[in-house]
Design a protein around this motif. Structure first.
Motif, PDB file in Angstrom:
ATOM      1  N   ALA A  84       2.014   1.605  -3.368  1.00  0.00           N
ATOM      2  CA  ALA A  84       0.766   1.711  -4.397  1.00  0.00           C
ATOM      3  C   ALA A  84       0.420   2.006  -5.968  1.00  0.00           C
ATOM      4  O   ALA A  84       0.643   1.252  -7.021  1.00  0.00           O
ATOM      5  N   ILE A 140       0.541  -1.041   0.223  1.00  0.00           N
ATOM      6  CA  ILE A 140       0.204  -0.402  -0.222  1.00  0.00           C
ATOM      7  C   ILE A 140       1.000   1.458  -0.172  1.00  0.00           C
ATOM      8  O   ILE A 140       0.697   2.275  -0.473  1.00  0.00           O
ATOM      9  N   TYR A 182      -7.324  -4.109  -1.634  1.00  0.00           N
ATOM     10  CA  TYR A 182      -7.372  -2.045  -1.562  1.00  0.00           C
ATOM     11  C   TYR A 182      -6.893  -2.256  -3.119  1.00  0.00           C
ATOM     12  O   TYR A 182      -7.351  -1.019  -3.322  1.00  0.00           O
TER      13      TYR A 182
END
Length: 160
Positions: free
Chosen positions: A26, A23, A65
Motif C-alpha cells: 500500500a 494492499i 481500500y
C-alpha cells in the motif's frame, strides 16, 4: 473442469491476488508517484481472457481500500479494464505490457493530477514510469516464467 468454471476461477484468483499484492504494498501502491507491484499481473490477459474481469474486479476492490474515493474506484478500475482488453489483443509478448503503461500513464496520471492538484504532464510521466517498472520490470519476466513453467495454465500460445 468445464470452461465456464475455469474462466470464473481464474478471474477470481487473479482479482484476489491483485488485491492482496496492492494492499500488501500500500505505501507505494497509491498516490501520484507510485509503483503498484500488482500491475505486473496486467500481462495476464495476454494468456487468458479471464484476466480481463479479474484485473478489473481486483482494481475495483483495491481502489476502494486506497481511500481516493469513488473517482478512483470508477476511473482507476476502468483504466485497468481498458488496458487489460488491449493487452488481450496484443499479438507479440514484447508488446503485451505496453497497454497498461500507456493507458494508466494517461488516465491515472490525469486523475491523480486532478485529485492532488499536481501538474498534468509530470504526473502522467511519474505514473507511466511506475508502470514501466511494474509491467516491464516485473510483468515481462513473469510472462517468461509462465511460458517456461506453466504453459498448461492458460490457453494462449506465446509468440515473441
Amino acid at each position: 473442469m468445464n470452461k465456464k468454471t475455469r474462466f470464473m476461477v481464474q478471474a477470481a484468483l487473479i482479482a484476489a491476488i491483485y488485491v492482496v499484492i496492492t494492499i500488501a504494498f500500500a505505501p507505494i501502491s497509491y498516490g501520484p508517484v507510485q509503483v503498484r507491484i500488482s500491475e505486473m499481473l496486467t500481462v495476464l490477459p495476454f494468456f487468458t481472457p479471464a484476466a480481463i474481469p479479474g484485473l478489473f474486479m481486483g482494481a475495483m476492490i483495491a481502489n476502494v481500500y486506497g481511500g481516493l474515493g469513488i473517482i478512483d474506484v470508477v476511473v482507476g478500475s476502468s483504466a485497468t479494464l481498458i488496458a487489460a482488453a488491449l493487452t488481450y489483443k496484443m499479438s507479440k509478448k514484447l508488446w503485451a505490457p505496453m497497454p497498461p503503461v500507456l493507458v494508466n500513464g494517461v488516465i491515472i496520471g490525469s486523475m491523480l493530477s486532478y485529485l492532488f492538484g499536481m501538474p498534468l504532464v509530470p504526473t502522467m510521466i511519474y505514473v507511466g514510469l511506475g508502470q514501466v517498472v511494474a509491467c516491464y520490470g516485473l510483468g515481462y519476466p513473469f510472462m517468461v516464467t509462465i511460458e517456461k513453467y506453466g504453459p498448461g495454465l492458460f490457453h494462449r500460445k506465446v509468440t515473441e
